[in-house]
Scaffold this active site. Structure first.
Site, PDB file in Angstrom:
ATOM      1  N   GLY A   1       0.799  -1.216   0.000  1.00 27.63           N
ATOM      2  CA  GLY A   1       0.000   0.000   0.000  1.00 27.63           C
ATOM      3  C   GLY A   1       0.833   1.268   0.000  1.00 27.63           C
ATOM      4  O   GLY A   1       0.494   2.245  -0.663  1.00 27.63           O
TER       5      GLY A   1
ATOM      6  N   ASN B   1      -7.191   4.623   9.171  1.00 26.33           N
ATOM      7  CA  ASN B   1      -6.619   3.430   9.784  1.00 26.33           C
ATOM      8  C   ASN B   1      -6.650   3.454  11.307  1.00 26.33           C
ATOM      9  O   ASN B   1      -6.639   2.408  11.942  1.00 26.33           O
ATOM     10  CB  ASN B   1      -5.165   3.247   9.312  1.00 26.33           C
TER      11      ASN B   1
ATOM     12  N   GLN C   1      -7.377   0.387   4.113  1.00 22.17           N
ATOM     13  CA  GLN C   1      -8.238  -0.135   5.182  1.00 22.17           C
ATOM     14  C   GLN C   1      -9.627  -0.511   4.669  1.00 22.17           C
ATOM     15  O   GLN C   1     -10.328  -1.304   5.293  1.00 22.17           O
ATOM     16  CB  GLN C   1      -8.376   0.895   6.306  1.00 22.17           C
TER      17      GLN C   1
ATOM     18  N   SER D   1      -3.712  -3.004  -0.198  1.00 23.13           N
ATOM     19  CA  SER D   1      -2.642  -3.860   0.308  1.00 23.13           C
ATOM     20  C   SER D   1      -3.219  -5.207   0.719  1.00 23.13           C
ATOM     21  O   SER D   1      -4.233  -5.266   1.419  1.00 23.13           O
ATOM     22  CB  SER D   1      -1.970  -3.188   1.509  1.00 23.13           C
ATOM     23  N   ALA D   2      -2.547  -6.292   0.314  1.00 19.16           N
ATOM     24  CA  ALA D   2      -3.078  -7.644   0.551  1.00 19.16           C
ATOM     25  C   ALA D   2      -3.148  -8.020   2.022  1.00 19.16           C
ATOM     26  O   ALA D   2      -4.072  -8.700   2.456  1.00 19.16           O
ATOM     27  CB  ALA D   2      -2.219  -8.670  -0.197  1.00 19.16           C
TER      28      ALA D   2
ATOM     29  N   CYS E   1       5.187   6.349  22.891  1.00 19.52           N
ATOM     30  CA  CYS E   1       6.225   5.318  22.926  1.00 19.52           C
ATOM     31  C   CYS E   1       6.112   4.304  21.799  1.00 19.52           C
ATOM     32  O   CYS E   1       7.088   3.657  21.448  1.00 19.52           O
ATOM     33  CB  CYS E   1       6.192   4.598  24.273  1.00 19.52           C
TER      34      CYS E   1
END
Length: 393
Positions: free
Chosen positions: A72, A152, A180, A200-201, A326
């Site tokens: 992606g 996302n 997404q 994206s796969a 973080c």
């Protein structure tokens, strides 16, 4: 409950058994280079062709409009850089939003260094853009609008069809990062006036390291990777045949079962949201209450920090994610949460639980139960919470 409960499907998904089974022969049996001329390679070529048809069918495109990529992020980079450079004689202005994935935001920053101008649209408290503000931002130099289909982090779904109509009305190309959304939402690129779309796969139960860019026929775009004639001279490099086969199978399965999966995930999501809101005070649901991805639930828990929450969940076998400092290696919380207007101290206490078809009601209830105790324990160590509690006595 002894096994790990995975609630981070927006980060990645497990490869479905049927997907893996279809991929396996292309590692060791049909391993020929698709660009070679002998019979062994023909198996690879035909497999790629079949995957291209499957991807095109899923989003209402022609198979000649599907170009396979390494994921992606590559598709996003290609869409922005390729359109910007190919169309710079027409203009140098791009419109995007403040809540895009970093594959878009960092590419836009790079293009700004190359002399392009970028407008970053604000969003409302739910992460939704204003169509009026979008139209106002369009100038005679605007060559591309890039707005994600669904976020996302907070799951908000944008008014994609209306954005497409605006872009078409003003003669501007429209790209959407649908990483997404593909496999989770119905998509028709023609009906929605989408010119370029990234996917994206590994977000839809396929393998990592493979994605695709839909490019509407006639769209002017420069290649991102040079060095070979693959993908109709648009994307050089020997094709990842097993990965492409996996993407094709995964997207086919996703759309065959879209309705039942959506219904199931929404029921789990609402059970999770209801359980948390009823049992934990000082909690905020982030994103649009209705127009959101089926499996997405993103919360901010006041008076605690996201990383401590994540580590505590991990200790009891629950995998989630956070937009806090973080986990991102930054001193700032999620840019998405800041963009929807949350103050730093609240945005730091974020938790995203993204559900998949393998999750169960029992797992959701277990997660709620554990969260109640974890949040209570972490708040007991917070001086801010102590002040609030003191004021309530």
């Amino acid at each position: 409950m002894n096994k790990m409960i995975y609630m981070d499907h927006s980060a990645t998904t497990p490869v479905k058994k049927e997907v893996l089974e279809e991929m396996l022969p292309y590692f060791s049996e049909f391993y020929g280079n698709p660009s070679s001329v002998y019979a062994l390679s023909n198996h690879s070529r035909l497999a790629i062709d079949k995957a291209r048809e499957r991807v095109a069918k899923a989003i209402g495109a022609k198979k000649t409009e599907i170009f396979f990529t390494g994921g992606g992020s590559e598709a996003d980079n290609w869409a922005l850089k390729g359109v910007a450079y190919k169309n710079k004689d027409k203009g140098n202005h791009i419109i995007t939003t403040k809540i895009e994935h970093h594959a878009i935001l960092h590419t836009c920053e790079y293009l700004e260094q190359q002399g392009f101008q970028v407008t970053y649209l604000d969003v409302d408290e739910y992460g939704m853009i204003s169509l009026e503000e979008l139209e106002k931002a369009i100038t005679e130099k605007t060559i591309l609008i890039s707005i994600m289909f669904a976020n996302n982090e907070i799951g908000t779904i944008q008014p994609v069809k209306e954005i497409g109509e605006l872009a078409k009305k003003h003669g501007v190309l429209f790209h959407t990062d649908a990483v997404q959304a593909v496999g989770s939402l119905p998509i028709d690129v023609k009906e929605m006036n989408i010119d370029l779309l990234s996917m994206s796969a590994h977000k839809l139960y396929g393998p990592k390291g493979v994605g695709a860019l839909y490019i509407r026929q006639g769209t002017k775009i420069d290649p991102l990777i040079a060095g070979g004639a693959q993908e109709k001279n648009k994307r050089a490099g020997t094709e990842n045949t097993p990965g492409i086969v996996g993407l094709g199978k995964a997207i086919e399965l996703a759309y065959e079962h879209l309705e039942e999966n959506t219904t199931y995930l929404i029921s789990l999501r609402e059970r999770l949201i209801k359980g948390i809101k009823e049992r934990i005070p000082y909690v905020r649901l982030n994103g649009h209450p209705e127009k959101r991805l089926p499996g997405n639930a993103n919360f901010c828990f006041q008076f605690i920090e996201g990383e401590a929450l994540l580590l505590s969940l991990d200790m009891v076998g629950i995998a989630g994610s956070s937009g806090s400092a973080c986990t991102s290696g930054s001193l700032d919380p999620s840019h998405v949460l800041l963009a929807i207007g949350l103050p730093h101290e609240i945005a730091h206490g974020s938790l995203r639980l993204s559900l998949g078809t393998g999750n169960t009601e029992e797992e959701v209830d277990f997660a709620v139960e554990k969260l109640v105790g974890i949040v209570d324990r972490l708040r007991m160590m917070s001086p801010l919470y102590e002040k609030v509690q003191g004021g309530n006595k």
